[in-house]
Write an enzyme that holds these catalytic residues in place. Structure first.
Site, PDB file in Angstrom:
ATOM      1  N   GLY A  86       0.981  -1.140  -0.153  1.00  0.00           N
ATOM      2  CA  GLY A  86       0.058   0.298  -0.051  1.00  0.00           C
ATOM      3  C   GLY A  86       0.863   1.320  -0.062  1.00  0.00           C
ATOM      4  O   GLY A  86       2.016   1.218   0.346  1.00  0.00           O
ATOM      5  N   GLN A 113       2.898  10.003   1.112  1.00  0.00           N
ATOM      6  CA  GLN A 113       4.434   9.267   1.051  1.00  0.00           C
ATOM      7  C   GLN A 113       5.049   9.603  -0.303  1.00  0.00           C
ATOM      8  O   GLN A 113       6.266   9.620  -0.502  1.00  0.00           O
ATOM      9  CB  GLN A 113       4.382   7.701   1.182  1.00  0.00           C
ATOM     10  CG  GLN A 113       3.713   7.422   2.573  1.00  0.00           C
ATOM     11  CD  GLN A 113       3.706   5.972   2.392  1.00  0.00           C
ATOM     12  OE1 GLN A 113       2.720   5.278   2.254  1.00  0.00           O
ATOM     13  NE2 GLN A 113       4.938   5.368   2.858  1.00  0.00           N
ATOM     14  N   CYS A 166       7.006  -0.102   6.276  1.00  0.00           N
ATOM     15  CA  CYS A 166       6.620   1.128   5.534  1.00  0.00           C
ATOM     16  C   CYS A 166       7.612   1.336   4.590  1.00  0.00           C
ATOM     17  O   CYS A 166       8.812   1.703   4.863  1.00  0.00           O
ATOM     18  CB  CYS A 166       6.053   2.209   6.644  1.00  0.00           C
ATOM     19  SG  CYS A 166       5.646   3.798   5.851  1.00  0.00           S
ATOM     20  N   LEU A 167       7.256   1.874   3.459  1.00  0.00           N
ATOM     21  CA  LEU A 167       8.125   2.090   2.228  1.00  0.00           C
ATOM     22  C   LEU A 167       8.687   3.506   2.664  1.00  0.00           C
ATOM     23  O   LEU A 167       9.946   3.889   2.471  1.00  0.00           O
ATOM     24  CB  LEU A 167       7.240   2.390   1.047  1.00  0.00           C
ATOM     25  CG  LEU A 167       6.653   1.274   0.590  1.00  0.00           C
ATOM     26  CD1 LEU A 167       5.825   1.508  -0.855  1.00  0.00           C
ATOM     27  CD2 LEU A 167       8.057   0.245  -0.030  1.00  0.00           C
ATOM     28  N   HIS A 223      -3.150   0.864   8.158  1.00  0.00           N
ATOM     29  CA  HIS A 223      -1.855   1.430   8.016  1.00  0.00           C
ATOM     30  C   HIS A 223      -1.931   2.700   7.027  1.00  0.00           C
ATOM     31  O   HIS A 223      -1.498   3.788   7.236  1.00  0.00           O
ATOM     32  CB  HIS A 223      -0.910   0.417   7.374  1.00  0.00           C
ATOM     33  CG  HIS A 223       0.459   0.807   7.169  1.00  0.00           C
ATOM     34  ND1 HIS A 223       1.664   0.480   7.844  1.00  0.00           N
ATOM     35  CD2 HIS A 223       1.169   2.052   6.514  1.00  0.00           C
ATOM     36  CE1 HIS A 223       2.655   1.070   7.319  1.00  0.00           C
ATOM     37  NE2 HIS A 223       2.451   1.741   6.585  1.00  0.00           N
ATOM     38  N   GLU A 224      -2.563   2.443   6.085  1.00  0.00           N
ATOM     39  CA  GLU A 224      -2.483   3.708   4.957  1.00  0.00           C
ATOM     40  C   GLU A 224      -3.529   4.807   5.414  1.00  0.00           C
ATOM     41  O   GLU A 224      -3.156   5.883   5.317  1.00  0.00           O
ATOM     42  CB  GLU A 224      -3.078   3.187   3.472  1.00  0.00           C
ATOM     43  CG  GLU A 224      -2.208   1.998   2.884  1.00  0.00           C
ATOM     44  CD  GLU A 224      -0.468   2.307   3.158  1.00  0.00           C
ATOM     45  OE1 GLU A 224      -0.124   3.376   2.879  1.00  0.00           O
ATOM     46  OE2 GLU A 224       0.329   1.224   3.103  1.00  0.00           O
ATOM     47  N   HIS A 281      -1.676   7.331   7.600  1.00  0.00           N
ATOM     48  CA  HIS A 281      -0.658   8.092   6.873  1.00  0.00           C
ATOM     49  C   HIS A 281      -1.392   9.556   6.596  1.00  0.00           C
ATOM     50  O   HIS A 281      -1.066  10.587   6.624  1.00  0.00           O
ATOM     51  CB  HIS A 281      -0.377   7.498   5.617  1.00  0.00           C
ATOM     52  CG  HIS A 281       1.109   6.600   5.700  1.00  0.00           C
ATOM     53  ND1 HIS A 281       1.921   7.372   6.214  1.00  0.00           N
ATOM     54  CD2 HIS A 281       1.178   5.580   5.423  1.00  0.00           C
ATOM     55  CE1 HIS A 281       3.088   6.326   5.998  1.00  0.00           C
ATOM     56  NE2 HIS A 281       2.498   5.249   5.648  1.00  0.00           N
TER      57      HIS A 281
HETATM   58 NI    NI Z   1       3.398   3.452   5.478  1.00  0.00          NI
END
Ligand code: NI
Length: 196
Positions: free
Chosen positions: A46, A51, A93-94, A137-138, A141
């Site tokens: 995701g 991000q 997480c990216l 999670h997303e 953000h």
């Molecule tokens: Ni993340």
């Protein structure tokens, strides 16, 4: 469209609350394409707009594991309608290269959002599924919340972050999730595929 540079942990923009989308303009359509291009290039599950540097309430998820099972889902202006239970989720997480730790998540979520055509939809994610955990999670953000804020053991999380050259946890962001923690301890789950 294009693969964008990921905003890394430490950037103040990851802590900001993102703005609602008022119109699904060409700009928003390009943003969604860029999110998918970047997500697939980095093999993620995701990715949320902040991000890649856009503080708008948009994220994309694909829990498919190979091109045959691709299942891209776009969420615009998402709202969580219902959340229940608690599970351990081993996440990354990216925006946190190579750092994974155990966090608390609801077991089940029901979410409402708009798709890329502006059509509303409601999605229920199976209990404890990768999709349920990825949605949380997303979604976080978009409110400037990061997965480490849900850490079950902040000392373990700090060690992992520092091993990867990242800033340690800022305790002012840690969430008080006592009830979730108690529920996880009552029903220990096996670790699943990491979410990132
Ligand atoms: Ni993340």
């Amino acid at each position: 469209m294009s693969v964008k540079k990921i905003v890394k942990y430490g950037a103040i923009s990851l802590r900001e609350k993102s703005k609602e989308v008022h119109k699904i303009s060409k700009k928003v359509q390009i943003l969604v394409e860029d999110l998918y291009d970047t997500l697939y290039a980095l093999n993620g599950v995701g990715l949320a707009a902040p991000q890649i540097g856009e503080n708008l309430r948009v994220f994309v998820i694909d829990v498919g594991t190979d091109p045959k099972t691709m299942n891209p889902i776009t969420f615009i202006n998402p709202k969580i309608l219902k959340k229940e239970g608690a599970v351990n989720s081993y996440e990354g997480c990216l925006s946190f290269p190579d750092a994974y730790t155990n966090v608390r998540r609801y077991k089940y979520v029901k979410v409402k959002a708009l798709d890329i055509k502006g059509r509303p939809f409601i999605l229920e994610a199976d209990e404890g599924s990768l999709l349920a955990r990825a949605i949380q999670h997303e979604f976080d953000h978009l409110d400037g919340i990061l997965f480490i804020d849900h850490s079950r053991n902040r000392f373990e999380a700090d060690k992992i972050l520092m091993d990867k050259g990242l800033n340690p946890i800022d305790t002012k962001y840690l969430l008080d999730e006592k009830e979730m923690e108690e529920e996880i301890q009552k029903n220990p789950q096996s670790e699943e595929k990491p979410v990132d």
